[in-house]
Design a protein around this motif. Structure first.
Motif, PDB file in Angstrom:
ATOM      1  N   UNK A  17     -43.308   0.182   0.818  1.00 53.78           N
ATOM      2  CA  UNK A  17     -44.025  -1.010   0.345  1.00 53.78           C
ATOM      3  C   UNK A  17     -44.628  -1.727   1.553  1.00 53.78           C
ATOM      4  N   UNK A  18     -45.651  -1.119   2.128  1.00 54.94           N
ATOM      5  CA  UNK A  18     -46.319  -1.698   3.291  1.00 54.94           C
ATOM      6  C   UNK A  18     -47.700  -1.077   3.435  1.00 54.94           C
ATOM      7  N   UNK A  19     -48.519  -1.711   4.261  1.00 54.22           N
ATOM      8  CA  UNK A  19     -49.811  -1.158   4.652  1.00 54.22           C
ATOM      9  C   UNK A  19     -49.723  -0.804   6.129  1.00 54.22           C
ATOM     10  N   UNK A  20     -50.549   0.130   6.563  1.00 48.54           N
ATOM     11  CA  UNK A  20     -50.625   0.452   7.981  1.00 48.54           C
ATOM     12  C   UNK A  20     -52.031   0.158   8.478  1.00 48.54           C
ATOM     13  N   UNK A  21     -52.097  -0.164   9.754  1.00 54.88           N
ATOM     14  CA  UNK A  21     -53.369  -0.434  10.390  1.00 54.88           C
ATOM     15  C   UNK A  21     -53.306   0.150  11.792  1.00 54.88           C
ATOM     16  N   UNK A  22     -54.417   0.586  12.301  1.00 52.36           N
ATOM     17  CA  UNK A  22     -54.475   1.151  13.650  1.00 52.36           C
ATOM     18  C   UNK A  22     -55.051   0.121  14.608  1.00 52.36           C
ATOM     19  N   UNK A  23     -54.414   0.004  15.757  1.00 52.33           N
ATOM     20  CA  UNK A  23     -54.906  -0.850  16.828  1.00 52.33           C
ATOM     21  C   UNK A  23     -54.907   0.024  18.076  1.00 52.33           C
ATOM     22  N   UNK A  24     -56.060   0.632  18.349  1.00 47.84           N
ATOM     23  CA  UNK A  24     -56.126   1.618  19.421  1.00 47.84           C
ATOM     24  C   UNK A  24     -55.348   2.848  19.008  1.00 47.84           C
ATOM     25  N   UNK A  25     -54.373   3.232  19.823  1.00 46.90           N
ATOM     26  CA  UNK A  25     -53.540   4.378  19.475  1.00 46.90           C
ATOM     27  C   UNK A  25     -52.208   3.953  18.864  1.00 46.90           C
ATOM     28  N   UNK A  26     -52.060   2.665  18.583  1.00 43.83           N
ATOM     29  CA  UNK A  26     -50.813   2.125  18.037  1.00 43.83           C
ATOM     30  C   UNK A  26     -50.955   1.871  16.531  1.00 43.83           C
ATOM     31  N   UNK A  27     -49.922   2.223  15.758  1.00 44.54           N
ATOM     32  CA  UNK A  27     -49.906   1.963  14.315  1.00 44.54           C
ATOM     33  C   UNK A  27     -49.131   0.680  14.055  1.00 44.54           C
ATOM     34  N   UNK A  28     -49.732  -0.230  13.296  1.00 40.92           N
ATOM     35  CA  UNK A  28     -49.101  -1.504  12.954  1.00 40.92           C
ATOM     36  C   UNK A  28     -48.735  -1.467  11.476  1.00 40.92           C
ATOM     37  N   UNK A  29     -47.506  -1.863  11.164  1.00 35.29           N
ATOM     38  CA  UNK A  29     -47.026  -1.907   9.784  1.00 35.29           C
ATOM     39  C   UNK A  29     -47.087  -3.344   9.284  1.00 35.29           C
ATOM     40  N   UNK A  30     -47.668  -3.522   8.093  1.00 33.84           N
ATOM     41  CA  UNK A  30     -47.804  -4.844   7.497  1.00 33.84           C
ATOM     42  C   UNK A  30     -46.946  -4.862   6.241  1.00 33.84           C
ATOM     43  N   UNK A  31     -45.897  -5.694   6.259  1.00 29.60           N
ATOM     44  CA  UNK A  31     -44.915  -5.748   5.175  1.00 29.60           C
ATOM     45  C   UNK A  31     -45.151  -6.970   4.291  1.00 29.60           C
TER      46      UNK A  31
END
Length: 105
Positions: free
Chosen positions: A25-39
């Motif tokens: 139950x989250x979205x993911x986003x890319x910031x450069x080569x890093x993956x950010x999880x949005x909960x």
């Protein structure tokens, strides 16, 4: 708010994040080569001693299917135990964690 209560709230928020991760139950986003999880956002953690439960209020991000929350009830039970109740629809949900097991009718 005392230190013990603050630690309890932080621990419950961490457990909710673990639960959201386990239930996808989250979205993911890319910031450069890093993956950010949005909960989903946890708004409050209230320990209700008189009702012998903890109430956690959270909201889903726009675009996240609310039926997925009900389908993933097993993930909440795996993290918090069997004595839980989940109420809500569309965006806002409240998770009740009972410290003594619920009595079956």
């Amino acid at each position: 708010m005392d230190y013990k209560e603050m630690l309890f709230q932080m621990n419950m928020k961490r457990k909710m994040k673990d639960c959201f991760r386990a239930a996808n139950l989250y979205f993911t986003s890319k910031l450069g080569d890093k993956t950010i999880y949005i909960y989903p956002k946890v708004h409050s953690v209230i320990k209700k001693d008189e009702e012998n439960c903890t109430e956690i209020t959270f909201t889903l991000m726009n675009g996240l299917d609310p039926t997925e929350v009900k389908k993933k009830m097993f993930a909440f039970q795996q993290v918090f135990g069997r004595s839980i109740e989940l109420k809500g629809e569309i965006k806002k949900f409240v998770l009740y964690i009972y410290h003594n097991p619920l009595k079956s009718n």
